[in-house]
Design a protein around this motif. Structure first.
Motif, mmCIF file in Angstrom:
data_model
loop_
_atom_site.group_PDB
_atom_site.id
_atom_site.type_symbol
_atom_site.label_atom_id
_atom_site.label_comp_id
_atom_site.label_asym_id
_atom_site.label_seq_id
_atom_site.Cartn_x
_atom_site.Cartn_y
_atom_site.Cartn_z
ATOM 1 N N GLU A 68 1.092 -1.114 -0.193
ATOM 2 C CA GLU A 68 -0.246 -0.317 0.421
ATOM 3 C C GLU A 68 0.480 1.312 -0.141
ATOM 4 O O GLU A 68 1.013 2.220 -0.276
ATOM 5 N N ASP A 69 2.144 1.122 0.806
ATOM 6 C CA ASP A 69 3.263 2.646 0.375
ATOM 7 C C ASP A 69 4.290 1.758 0.684
ATOM 8 O O ASP A 69 4.921 1.807 1.571
ATOM 9 N N PRO A 70 5.191 1.612 -0.614
ATOM 10 C CA PRO A 70 6.185 0.900 -0.711
ATOM 11 C C PRO A 70 7.348 2.255 -0.383
ATOM 12 O O PRO A 70 8.415 1.322 -0.341
ATOM 13 N N PRO A 103 12.282 -0.057 3.277
ATOM 14 C CA PRO A 103 13.059 0.229 2.232
ATOM 15 C C PRO A 103 13.168 -1.337 0.833
ATOM 16 O O PRO A 103 13.002 -2.176 1.168
ATOM 17 N N PRO A 104 14.058 -0.531 -0.174
ATOM 18 C CA PRO A 104 14.372 -1.924 -1.278
ATOM 19 C C PRO A 104 15.036 -2.823 -0.714
ATOM 20 O O PRO A 104 13.866 -3.697 -1.098
ATOM 21 N N ALA A 105 15.326 -2.901 -0.139
ATOM 22 C CA ALA A 105 15.784 -4.389 0.494
ATOM 23 C C ALA A 105 15.070 -5.345 0.368
ATOM 24 O O ALA A 105 14.998 -6.117 0.685
ATOM 25 N N ARG A 106 14.394 -4.724 1.757
ATOM 26 C CA ARG A 106 13.453 -5.162 2.266
ATOM 27 C C ARG A 106 12.325 -5.905 1.515
ATOM 28 O O ARG A 106 11.603 -7.278 1.427
ATOM 29 N N ARG A 107 11.953 -5.146 0.347
ATOM 30 C CA ARG A 107 10.620 -5.023 -0.600
ATOM 31 C C ARG A 107 11.507 -6.560 -1.405
ATOM 32 O O ARG A 107 10.803 -7.544 -1.849
ATOM 33 N N ARG A 108 12.248 -6.258 -1.566
ATOM 34 C CA ARG A 108 13.210 -6.972 -2.370
ATOM 35 C C ARG A 108 13.198 -8.699 -1.353
ATOM 36 O O ARG A 108 12.590 -9.372 -2.268
ATOM 37 N N ALA A 109 13.472 -8.916 -0.193
ATOM 38 C CA ALA A 109 13.560 -9.743 0.218
ATOM 39 C C ALA A 109 12.001 -10.119 0.984
ATOM 40 O O ALA A 109 11.646 -11.481 0.398
ATOM 41 N N LEU A 110 11.035 -9.383 1.005
ATOM 42 C CA LEU A 110 9.258 -10.106 1.394
ATOM 43 C C LEU A 110 8.944 -10.368 -0.562
ATOM 44 O O LEU A 110 8.103 -11.718 -0.427
ATOM 45 N N ALA A 111 9.091 -9.783 -1.548
ATOM 46 C CA ALA A 111 8.771 -10.584 -2.815
ATOM 47 C C ALA A 111 9.175 -11.509 -2.893
ATOM 48 O O ALA A 111 8.660 -12.789 -3.824
ATOM 49 N N GLU A 112 10.957 -12.042 -2.501
ATOM 50 C CA GLU A 112 11.182 -13.530 -2.885
ATOM 51 C C GLU A 112 10.298 -14.253 -2.170
ATOM 52 O O GLU A 112 10.070 -15.438 -2.488
ATOM 53 N N ALA A 113 9.924 -13.510 -1.154
ATOM 54 C CA ALA A 113 9.739 -14.817 0.293
ATOM 55 C C ALA A 113 7.418 -15.553 -0.255
ATOM 56 O O ALA A 113 7.522 -16.376 0.110
ATOM 57 N N ALA A 164 4.543 -10.623 -6.087
ATOM 58 C CA ALA A 164 5.642 -10.508 -5.820
ATOM 59 C C ALA A 164 6.321 -9.663 -6.807
ATOM 60 O O ALA A 164 7.050 -8.800 -6.725
ATOM 61 N N ARG A 165 5.987 -10.085 -7.906
ATOM 62 C CA ARG A 165 6.431 -9.618 -9.748
ATOM 63 C C ARG A 165 5.508 -7.692 -9.431
ATOM 64 O O ARG A 165 6.388 -6.195 -9.573
ATOM 65 N N ARG A 166 4.757 -7.668 -8.776
ATOM 66 C CA ARG A 166 3.896 -5.655 -8.466
ATOM 67 C C ARG A 166 4.969 -5.135 -7.343
ATOM 68 O O ARG A 166 5.180 -4.127 -7.826
ATOM 69 N N MET A 167 5.909 -5.944 -6.367
ATOM 70 C CA MET A 167 6.256 -5.275 -5.612
ATOM 71 C C MET A 167 7.756 -5.059 -6.145
ATOM 72 O O MET A 167 8.101 -3.280 -5.815
ATOM 73 N N LEU A 168 7.903 -5.852 -7.105
ATOM 74 C CA LEU A 168 9.317 -5.844 -7.532
ATOM 75 C C LEU A 168 9.863 -4.785 -8.471
ATOM 76 O O LEU A 168 10.630 -4.223 -8.936
ATOM 77 N N GLN A 169 8.380 -4.909 -9.225
ATOM 78 C CA GLN A 169 8.559 -3.491 -10.745
ATOM 79 C C GLN A 169 8.641 -2.454 -10.706
ATOM 80 O O GLN A 169 10.173 -2.091 -11.777
ATOM 81 N N PRO A 170 8.535 -1.342 -10.163
ATOM 82 C CA PRO A 170 9.028 -0.336 -9.480
ATOM 83 C C PRO A 170 10.173 -0.249 -9.269
ATOM 84 O O PRO A 170 11.233 0.551 -10.091
ATOM 85 N N LEU A 171 10.759 -1.363 -8.600
ATOM 86 C CA LEU A 171 12.373 -1.186 -8.209
ATOM 87 C C LEU A 171 13.224 -1.442 -8.967
ATOM 88 O O LEU A 171 14.415 -0.998 -9.812
ATOM 89 N N VAL A 172 12.116 -2.351 -10.477
ATOM 90 C CA VAL A 172 13.229 -2.660 -11.943
ATOM 91 C C VAL A 172 13.210 -1.491 -12.552
ATOM 92 O O VAL A 172 14.020 -1.367 -13.231
ATOM 93 N N ASP A 173 11.940 -0.787 -12.291
ATOM 94 C CA ASP A 173 12.000 0.727 -13.908
ATOM 95 C C ASP A 173 13.015 1.964 -13.229
ATOM 96 O O ASP A 173 13.537 2.378 -13.540
#
Length: 524
Positions: A331-333, A337-347, A361-370
Motif C-alpha cells: 500500500e505504501d512501498p 526500504p528497497p532491500a526489504r521489499r526485495r526480500a518480501l517479494a522473493e519470500a 511479488a512481481r508487482r512489488m518488484l517492478q517499480p524497483l526494476v523500473d
C-alpha cells in the motif's frame, strides 16, 4: 589405504565431473531398442545425479562449489559456471582454484564419437603447484597460475579401440599449447598388469606439439642462467640435451641423436628469444607399445621414432513474514526500504513464511526494476524465468552488462531453454546490431584489444552479451595470431551449433565474411 595427493585430486576434479557425462549411455545407433531397455539418451536428472555423485566423491578430499549448472535437452550440452575447488596442500593448508566456466559436450557411449570439454578463466594459487614448480613460478614473477582457455576433445572408437586426444590451452602471460595424441589401440587394462607394470595397453601412433611463446620460456631460460642471446642460448641448450641423452655407460651419442639435439636446441632458442611458435611431431618408425622402462634409455627411444621439427613460428532466510509489513509494502512501498521489499517479494514468490503470491511479488518488484535497481532486476528475472524466459533473459542482459556476474550465470541457464534465434534477437536488441559498423573490426584496433572486447561480449561483462559480435572478434583476433581467441571461437562455435545448427550455420558464414573483410581492410 592412502588418500590421493592434493595434486592428483585437483587434476582429477574437472575430469570426474566430465567422466560421468561421457560414460552416460548416449547411443549412436539402435536407439529404439536401447530406449526400450532403459539405456536411451541421458536425461537431465540422470546427468545431475552423475555430477552430484562426482562432487560428493570429490568433497571427501576437498571443498567443491559451483555457482550455476545448466543442462541442454537430452544432455547434449552441460555448462557449469563459477566452479571453485579447494584441494589440500602438503602443509595441511588449502589452495584455491577457480574456473569461470566449464562446458561439456558428451559424445556417444555406443559407437565412435567425440566428447569435448572446455574451460575458461582458470585461476589457481601457486601453492596448488608442486613446491619446486611454485617456487620457480614465483621467482619468474608470477603470483597466480592463470589459463585463459582450455579445450579437450576425446575421440574413441570401440570397434578398433583407437583413441585420440586433442588438448589446447592458452595463457596470455605464459604460452599457448596444443597437444595431439593418437593411440592406434587403447585399453585401460593391460593383460600383463602388475605392480611393476601399471600401464594401460596402448600402441603409440603419433604425438604433435605446438608451443607459442608468451613469455614463460624466456623467463625460465633467464632464471636457469642461460645467456639470452639466441646463439649462446642454443649452445647452452645443446650441451644440456647431450648430457641428458648420454648413455649411462658413457659411450658416444649416435649421429642422428646429435643432429636432433642440435635442431631442438636451435628451435627452442629461437622460440625463447621472441614471440613465435615451435611445432614438434613424433611418429614411430615401427609399431611402438607403451611398456615399463620405455624411457629408461632415451637415446634408444629416439632411435625408434621420427621427430619432425619444423621452423619456429611466429539467497533470503526462511522466516515467517509479518502480514502488517507485507500490507505496508503493497500500500505504501516507499515506507519499506528497497532491500526489504526485495526480500518480501522473493519470500512471497516462493511461499516462504506466507501463502505463495507470485503476482503480488512481481508487482512489488517492478517499480524497483523500473528505477534501475539491479538486485531487483536479477530477483524478478529469476522469478519469471520458468514461465517467461524471453523477458527474463532481456532483463538479465541489461543487468549483466552493468557488472552483475550472477546475472550472467542465470543467462547461461535460460539460453538453453530459448531457441538460438530468439537469443540472438534479444542480444541484438540489447546492444549494437551485428550489421552496424563495429569499431572492434576497425583496421587500427590492436589484436589484444579486439580479443579482450570479444571476451567481454561473449561473457556480457561491462557490455550487453552478443555472441555474434564476439564470434567476429574472436575470428579476427585469431587471424591476427591470438591463440586464446582461436580456442574461444571454436568453443563458442560448438556451443551455438549444439543449440541450433541450421540457424547458426547461416549466421556463421555471414560473420566469417565480415571478419574477413575487416582483416582485408588492414592491408596498407
Amino acid at each position: 589405504m592412502r588418500r590421493p595427493t592434493h595434486r592428483l585430486a585437483a587434476a582429477a576434479a574437472v575430469v570426474c565431473l566430465g567422466a560421468g557425462l561421457a560414460a552416460t549411455p548416449r547411443p549412436a545407433a539402435g536407439q529404439g531398442l536401447l530406449d526400450a531397455l532403459g539405456l536411451g539418451r541421458a536425461t537431465e536428472p540422470m546427468i545431475r545425479l552423475g555430477i552430484e555423485f562426482a562432487l560428493y566423491s570429490l568433497r571427501s578430499s576437498m571443498d567443491v562449489t559451483y555457482d550455476g549448472l545448466a543442462i541442454g535437452p537430452g544432455g547434449d550440452e552441460v555448462m557449469i559456471s563459477g566452479l571453485h575447488l579447494a584441494p589440500p596442500t602438503g602443509d595441511d593448508g588449502w589452495c584455491d582454484i577457480h574456473i569461470g566456466r566449464v562446458e561439456i559436450f558428451p559424445g556417444a557411449f555406443f559407437g565412435p564419437a567425440e566428447t569435448a570439454m572446455g574451460a575458461q578463466d582458470i585461476d589457481a594459487a601457486l601453492d596448488c603447484l608442486p613446491d619446486a614448480l611454485a617456487q620457480e613460478a614465483a621467482r619468474a614473477g608470477y603470483d597466480r597460475f592463470v589459463i585463459d582457455g582450455l579445450t579437450l576433445r576425446v575421440s574413441y572408437d570401440p570397434r578398433s579401440s583407437a583413441l585420440s586426444l586433442d588438448l589446447s590451452a592458452a595463457s596470455s602471460e605464459a604460452l599457448d599449447l596444443r597437444v595431439e595424441l593418437d593411440l592406434g589401440y587403447f585399453w585401460p587394462v593391460n593383460p600383463g598388469f602388475t605392480r611393476s607394470a601399471p600401464l594401460p595397453s596402448a600402441r603409440f601412433d603419433r604425438l604433435a606439439l605446438r608451443i607459442e611463446e608468451r613469455g614463460l620460456l624466456s623467463r625460465a631460460m633467464r632464471l636457469a642462467g642461460y645467456d639470452p642471446q639466441p646463439e649462446a642460448l642454443a649452445e647452452g641448450l645443446r650441451q644440456s640435451l647431450r648430457d641428458a641423452l648420454a648413455p649411462a655407460e658413457g659411450g658416444p651419442l649416435r649421429p642422428e641423436t646429435l643432429e636432433l639435439s642440435d635442431a631442438l636446441a636451435g628451435s627452442v632458442a629461437r622460440l625463447a628469444a621472441g614471440e613465435g611458435a615451435m611445432e614438434v611431431e613424433i611418429v614411430p618408425r615401427n609399431e611402438l607399445w607403451l611398456e615399463t622402462g620405455l624411457l629408461d634409455d632415451p637415446e634408444s627411444v629416439l632411435a625408434s621414432v621420427q621427430v619432425r621439427l619444423p621452423d619456429a613460428e611466429a539467497p533470503l532466510a526462511a522466516t515467517e513474514l509479518d502480514p502488517a509489513e507485507v500490507r505496508l509494502a503493497t500500500e505504501d512501498p516507499e515506507a519499506v526500504p528497497p532491500a526489504r521489499r526485495r526480500a518480501l517479494a522473493e519470500a512471497l514468490a516462493q511461499g516462504r513464511g506466507a501463502p505463495q503470491m507470485p503476482t503480488l511479488a512481481r508487482r512489488m518488484l517492478q517499480p524497483l526494476v523500473d528505477a534501475g535497481d539491479l538486485d531487483a532486476t536479477v530477483t524478478l528475472a529469476g522469478m519469471i524465468a520458468p514461465t517467461e524466459p524471453s523477458s527474463a533473459y532481456r532483463m538479465l542482459l541489461a543487468a549483466a552488462s552493468k557488472g552483475r556476474m550472477d546475472a550472467a550465470v542465470r543467462m547461461d541457464e535460460i539460453e538453453i531453454d530459448l531457441g538460438l534465434a530468439e537469443v540472438m534477437a534479444a542480444q541484438d536488441a540489447a546492444g549494437a546490431d551485428v550489421a552496424d559498423p563495429d569499431p572492434l573490426l576497425g583496421p587500427d584496433a590492436p589484436r589484444q584489444i579486439v580479443a579482450e572486447q570479444a571476451a567481454r561480449l561473449e561473457a556480457g561483462r561491462e557490455v550487453p552479451r552478443n555472441y555474434e559480435r564476439a564470434y567476429m572478434g574472436f575470428t579476427l583476433a585469431a587471424a591476427l595470431g591470438d591463440g586464446g581467441s582461436a580456442l574461444r571461437r571454436d568453443l563458442l562455435d560448438r556451443r551455438l551449433a549444439a543449440r541450433g545448427a541450421e540457424f547458426w550455420n547461416v549466421r556463421r558464414d555471414l560473420l566469417r565474411a565480415r571478419a574477413f573483410e575487416a582483416w582485408l581492410s588492414r592491408a596498407p
